[in-house]
Design an enzyme around this catalytic site. Structure first.
Site, PDB file in Angstrom:
ATOM      1  N   TYR A 180      69.753  42.265  52.845  1.00 25.73           N
ATOM      2  CA  TYR A 180      70.392  42.455  51.542  1.00 25.73           C
ATOM      3  C   TYR A 180      69.676  43.554  50.755  1.00 25.73           C
ATOM      4  O   TYR A 180      68.509  43.867  51.018  1.00 25.73           O
ATOM      5  CB  TYR A 180      70.395  41.155  50.733  1.00 25.73           C
ATOM      6  CG  TYR A 180      69.017  40.725  50.250  1.00 25.73           C
ATOM      7  CD1 TYR A 180      68.530  41.144  49.014  1.00 25.73           C
ATOM      8  CD2 TYR A 180      68.211  39.893  51.022  1.00 25.73           C
ATOM      9  CE1 TYR A 180      67.270  40.757  48.568  1.00 25.73           C
ATOM     10  CE2 TYR A 180      66.964  39.501  50.585  1.00 25.73           C
ATOM     11  CZ  TYR A 180      66.488  39.931  49.349  1.00 25.73           C
ATOM     12  OH  TYR A 180      65.245  39.549  48.926  1.00 25.73           O
ATOM     13  N   CYS A 181      70.390  44.129  49.787  1.00 25.00           N
ATOM     14  CA  CYS A 181      69.803  45.095  48.867  1.00 25.00           C
ATOM     15  C   CYS A 181      70.555  44.980  47.538  1.00 25.00           C
ATOM     16  O   CYS A 181      71.315  44.041  47.333  1.00 25.00           O
ATOM     17  CB  CYS A 181      69.860  46.522  49.437  1.00 25.00           C
ATOM     18  SG  CYS A 181      71.540  47.124  49.750  1.00 25.00           S
ATOM     19  N   THR A 182      70.369  45.915  46.641  1.00 22.05           N
ATOM     20  CA  THR A 182      70.927  45.791  45.289  1.00 22.05           C
ATOM     21  C   THR A 182      72.454  45.810  45.280  1.00 22.05           C
ATOM     22  O   THR A 182      73.104  44.914  44.753  1.00 22.05           O
ATOM     23  CB  THR A 182      70.396  46.916  44.380  1.00 22.05           C
ATOM     24  OG1 THR A 182      68.968  46.914  44.426  1.00 22.05           O
ATOM     25  CG2 THR A 182      70.871  46.709  42.947  1.00 22.05           C
ATOM     26  N   GLY A 184      74.360  47.161  48.246  1.00 21.78           N
ATOM     27  CA  GLY A 184      74.915  47.235  49.590  1.00 21.78           C
ATOM     28  C   GLY A 184      74.685  48.532  50.329  1.00 21.78           C
ATOM     29  O   GLY A 184      74.732  48.574  51.561  1.00 21.78           O
ATOM     30  N   ILE A 209      73.198  42.266  45.980  1.00 21.39           N
ATOM     31  CA  ILE A 209      72.790  41.240  45.027  1.00 21.39           C
ATOM     32  C   ILE A 209      73.717  41.196  43.813  1.00 21.39           C
ATOM     33  O   ILE A 209      74.067  40.121  43.319  1.00 21.39           O
ATOM     34  CB  ILE A 209      71.341  41.494  44.557  1.00 21.39           C
ATOM     35  CG1 ILE A 209      70.374  41.485  45.740  1.00 21.39           C
ATOM     36  CG2 ILE A 209      70.917  40.466  43.517  1.00 21.39           C
ATOM     37  CD1 ILE A 209      69.002  42.064  45.423  1.00 21.39           C
TER      38      ILE A 209
END
Length: 299
Positions: A180-182, A184, A209
């Site tokens: 996951y990241c902020t 995508g 997220i």
């Protein structure tokens, strides 16, 4: 329910071929200026990566115009309603990549990337056995907030991930990987990197997220702390299911805290979590050396 906040923030990206991206960046800059939006947009031959802010009218016009372009007709926008502008200026920059990994053989997410999981599926997967949750952001982003049980990457920027993955491949062996990241964009390449390194069963959180926080079926569940963002807000709340918890710690005393500051030594500007007491005691300096530096904001 109608939202009465005067401003909105748009977070978006699209991996798509842009011919003569430098010329397009100039045109895009003029277009954004004509709308009056502010923000930071990166344009490369591989696509576009942006965060911008403006009134509802400005941002609606931007989204409508972008969707009229065949290259961006399916581009997703994550929208935050805010009271205060998150940017002071407008930047539209041409770059070689929209997220920099500096590989000899670049990764095209349209060709190789991990399986996209919807927020509810990602939440369910995090609670399964034999999974590894990995944060595809920088270490300082993790430190202020992350998913429960997620692996903390020992990287200060995205370019360091290839070496980190090769060093830590044993973490992913025979595991279901949940990245996951902020928003995508970094997971698109990060998951592709894992696959190229021979790691199987690689999955990524669709929309990142921010999208996970807004989804009514997840509402940020299992996320601890805040999410670091690259604008004037610095961080935003995510978990509206179980509620907010503080996971950040003051760099100087270790007290639970989540305020990021820049070192007051003008030749350092290291960003670190600092409580108000230490900020006053140590003159917002990350070390004794910086506190005693000649080029210090408080001297």
């Amino acid at each position: 329910m109608k939202n009465n906040t005067p401003l909105r923030i748009l977070l978006y990206y699209k991996y798509v071929r842009i011919e003569d991206h430098e010329a397009y960046a100039k045109l895009h800059l003029n277009f954004c200026r004509s709308l009056g939006v502010k923000g930071r947009i990166i344009i490369a031959g591989e696509g576009i990566n942006g965060t911008l802010s403006g009134t509802h009218e400005m941002t609606n016009a931007y989204m409508y115009s972008m969707h009229m372009d065949p290259r961006f007709k399916n581009m997703e926008f994550k929208i935050d309603n805010v009271e205060v502008d998150a940017f002071k200026k407008l930047y539209v920059r041409p770059r070689s990549e929209i997220v920099t990994m500096n590989l000899e053989e670049d990764i095209d997410p349209n060709v190789i990337t991990g399986k996209h999981l919807k927020p509810k599926d990602f939440l369910q997967a995090m609670q399964e056995e034999n999974v590894v949750i990995v944060d595809a952001r920088n270490d300082y982003e993790y430190d202020i907030g992350h998913f429960k049980n997620a692996v903390r990457p020992d990287v200060n920027n995205f370019k360091e991930f290839p070496a980190w993955v090769r060093k830590n491949k044993k973490l992913f062996k025979d595991k279901k990987v949940l990245a996951y990241c902020t928003g995508g964009i970094r997971c698109e390449k990060f998951s592709g990197l894992l696959i190229k390194e021979g790691i199987e069963n690689v999955n990524q959180l669709h929309g990142g997220i921010i999208n996970y926080s807004k989804d009514p079926k997840t509402r940020g569940s299992m996320f601890e702390g805040k999410c670091y963002v690259f604008d004037e807000r610095i961080s935003v709340d995510i978990n509206f299911a179980e509620g907010h918890t503080v996971v950040g710690k003051c760099y100087l005393c270790g007290k639970p805290h989540e305020r990021y500051v820049n070192c007051a030594n003008r030749r350092c500007h290291f960003q670190f979590i600092c409580c108000e007491e230490c900020g006053e005691k140590y003159l917002r300096s990350c070390s004794d050396k910086c506190r005693e530096a000649e080029d210090h904001e408080f001297h």
